[in-house]
Scaffold this motif. Sequence first.
Motif, PDB file in Angstrom:
ATOM      1  N   ALA A  11     -12.432   9.483  13.480  1.00 30.49           N
ATOM      2  CA  ALA A  11     -11.309   8.633  13.108  1.00 30.49           C
ATOM      3  C   ALA A  11     -11.545   7.165  13.456  1.00 30.49           C
ATOM      4  CB  ALA A  11     -10.033   9.132  13.783  1.00 30.49           C
ATOM      5  N   ASN A  12     -12.449   6.890  14.389  1.00 34.96           N
ATOM      6  CA  ASN A  12     -12.747   5.498  14.726  1.00 34.96           C
ATOM      7  C   ASN A  12     -13.580   4.832  13.638  1.00 34.96           C
ATOM      8  OD1 ASN A  12     -11.506   6.175  17.084  1.00 34.96           O
ATOM      9  ND2 ASN A  12     -13.385   6.343  18.277  1.00 34.96           N
ATOM     10  N   ASP A  13     -14.281   5.618  12.862  1.00 35.51           N
ATOM     11  CA  ASP A  13     -15.119   5.095  11.797  1.00 35.51           C
ATOM     12  C   ASP A  13     -14.241   4.373  10.771  1.00 35.51           C
ATOM     13  OD1 ASP A  13     -16.982   4.589   9.883  1.00 35.51           O
ATOM     14  OD2 ASP A  13     -17.508   6.688   9.499  1.00 35.51           O
ATOM     15  N   VAL A  14     -14.737   3.242  10.285  1.00 33.43           N
ATOM     16  CA  VAL A  14     -13.968   2.449   9.325  1.00 33.43           C
ATOM     17  C   VAL A  14     -13.634   3.266   8.090  1.00 33.43           C
ATOM     18  CG1 VAL A  14     -14.058   0.406   7.850  1.00 33.43           C
ATOM     19  CG2 VAL A  14     -15.039   0.316  10.127  1.00 33.43           C
ATOM     20  N   GLN A  15     -14.617   4.035   7.586  1.00 33.51           N
ATOM     21  CA  GLN A  15     -14.376   4.806   6.375  1.00 33.51           C
ATOM     22  C   GLN A  15     -13.481   6.011   6.611  1.00 33.51           C
ATOM     23  OE1 GLN A  15     -18.303   5.699   4.874  1.00 33.51           O
ATOM     24  NE2 GLN A  15     -17.993   4.273   3.197  1.00 33.51           N
ATOM     25  N   ALA A  16     -13.411   6.512   7.833  1.00 36.22           N
ATOM     26  CA  ALA A  16     -12.681   7.757   8.090  1.00 36.22           C
ATOM     27  C   ALA A  16     -11.214   7.655   7.695  1.00 36.22           C
ATOM     28  CB  ALA A  16     -12.810   8.155   9.558  1.00 36.22           C
ATOM     29  N   LYS A  17     -10.616   6.480   7.837  1.00 37.71           N
ATOM     30  CA  LYS A  17      -9.200   6.361   7.474  1.00 37.71           C
ATOM     31  C   LYS A  17      -8.984   6.458   5.964  1.00 37.71           C
ATOM     32  CE  LYS A  17      -9.131   1.307   7.558  1.00 37.71           C
ATOM     33  NZ  LYS A  17      -8.527   0.150   8.149  1.00 37.71           N
ATOM     34  N   TYR A  18     -10.063   6.329   5.194  1.00 39.76           N
ATOM     35  CA  TYR A  18      -9.954   6.435   3.745  1.00 39.76           C
ATOM     36  C   TYR A  18     -10.228   7.851   3.238  1.00 39.76           C
ATOM     37  CZ  TYR A  18     -10.390   1.368   4.119  1.00 39.76           C
ATOM     38  OH  TYR A  18     -10.221   0.061   4.455  1.00 39.76           O
ATOM     39  N   LEU A  19     -10.535   8.780   4.144  1.00 37.39           N
ATOM     40  CA  LEU A  19     -10.896  10.134   3.742  1.00 37.39           C
ATOM     41  C   LEU A  19      -9.758  11.111   3.975  1.00 37.39           C
ATOM     42  CD1 LEU A  19     -14.479  10.320   5.290  1.00 37.39           C
ATOM     43  CD2 LEU A  19     -13.779   9.410   3.075  1.00 37.39           C
ATOM     44  N   SER A  20      -9.620  12.061   3.057  1.00 39.02           N
ATOM     45  CA  SER A  20      -8.640  13.125   3.278  1.00 39.02           C
ATOM     46  C   SER A  20      -9.339  14.432   3.615  1.00 39.02           C
ATOM     47  CB  SER A  20      -7.743  13.301   2.050  1.00 39.02           C
ATOM     48  OG  SER A  20      -8.500  13.696   0.936  1.00 39.02           O
TER      49      SER A  20
END
Length: 159
Positions: free
Chosen positions: A125-134
């Motif tokens: 969840a800390n990864d920048v892209q992780a917030k864009y993934l479902s």
Amino acid sequence: MEDVNEVQNVEVVDEGIQYIVVRIGSEQYGIDIRYVDNIVRNQRITRVPKAQPYFKGVINLRGEIIPVMSLRLKFGLEPDEFTNATRIIIIKPESQSAIGIIVDEVKEVVTLDSASIEKPNSADANDVQAKYLSGIGKYEDSLITLLNITSVIIDKENV
């Protein structure tokens, strides 16, 4: 009594969700088909001054002005390479205006049920892209990164 339970279990069958599978760079991403309004060939994008670097500009689609963003740049990848396979997917989230996203290629439409979708690991969840993934979808022999398209678009407006 057992017959009633069997019928109830049958009704709970997971229909699955349809995703449009697109290629961005060397990765496959899935976009929930409910948000896809249109898929258009690449066309002239008019630049807008002082916009975010990943915001490529606007297009005129049948009289409607639609902003277009590059997911490659948003995800920190190399700039877009426009080819015959490049497409602009017009996304229309509920209660928001349409936005176009540039993808390298539209591959196919797949249906994934909840059993074939892994939720993102909270450690990522800390990864920048992780917030864009479902999640990550498993389809045949491949993995498809499922985009949370509303967070990708809303993040653009809050930046």
